[in-house]
Enzyme design. Structure first.
Site, PDB file in Angstrom:
ATOM      1  CB  ILE A   1      -0.714  -0.618   0.950  1.00 35.37           C
ATOM      2  CG1 ILE A   1      -2.135  -0.857   1.353  1.00 35.37           C
ATOM      3  CG2 ILE A   1      -1.812   1.326   1.695  1.00 35.37           C
ATOM      4  CD1 ILE A   1      -2.532  -1.355   2.049  1.00 35.37           C
ATOM      5  N   PRO A   2       1.107   1.901  -1.104  1.00 36.43           N
ATOM      6  CG  PRO A   2       2.591   1.611  -3.237  1.00 36.43           C
ATOM      7  CD  PRO A   2       1.572   1.047  -2.935  1.00 36.43           C
ATOM      8  CG  HIS A   3       1.650   5.365   2.509  1.00 40.54           C
ATOM      9  ND1 HIS A   3       1.114   4.217   2.472  1.00 40.54           N
ATOM     10  CD2 HIS A   3       1.757   5.747   3.819  1.00 40.54           C
ATOM     11  CE1 HIS A   3       1.561   3.838   3.952  1.00 40.54           C
ATOM     12  NE2 HIS A   3       1.674   5.168   4.794  1.00 40.54           N
ATOM     13  N   GLY A   4       1.641   8.174   0.859  1.00 42.36           N
ATOM     14  CA  GLY A   4       3.795  10.291   0.738  1.00 42.36           C
ATOM     15  C   GLY A   4       3.482   9.698   2.356  1.00 42.36           C
TER      16      GLY A   4
END
Length: 143
Positions: free
Chosen positions: A60-63
């Site tokens: 779950i890539p996120h900033g």
């Protein structure tokens, strides 16, 4: 604009590296107007701090915390990589779910994703899905 729309889903994708996978996931969020392009760099930065690999073939890539200024509105991108991509340490990812959250709107979405992805049967269905509608239906089944 919906947080998670059919247009945000990429099926049968092949990527060589974790970085390429994260850039692709982020580029959907940029293209659809959820985030500024700078958000992608923050997604890569987050990955260096801690892996966004969640287990069960899901990342779950996120900033990072300081990337909120690049988020225009909450959005989700979904990238299916049936052949998998190595996220390091032998962790293979077949489903990438990119998240951009404005305020706390994304927390509800995150809990739905967590519920869906905790079931191995759902992961199998998501990896095998042949249409964006199938993928949306799996998430809509969660209350």
């Amino acid at each position: 604009m919906s947080i998670f729309a059919k247009e945000n889903i990429l099926l049968n994708t092949a990527v060589e590296t974790k970085e390429e996978a994260i850039r692709l996931t982020g580029s959907i969020l940029v293209e659809k107007g959820y985030v500024d392009a700078d958000y992608i760099e923050k997604m890569l930065e987050r990955e260096q701090l801690t892996s966004t690999y969640m287990g069960n073939f899901v990342a779950i890539p996120h900033g990072t915390e300081d990337s909120k200024c690049f988020v225009k509105q909450s959005g989700i991108s979904f990238v299916q990589v049936p052949e998998g991509v190595d996220f390091g340490g032998g962790n293979i990812v077949k489903l990438l779910i990119g998240i951009a959250g404005k305020d706390n709107e994304h927390l509800d979405i995150l809990s739905k994703i967590a519920i869906v992805c905790s079931e191995e049967e759902n992961i199998d269905k998501l990896v095998a899905a042949e249409s964006a509608d199938e993928i949306l239906a799996i998430f809509e089944d969660v209350n």
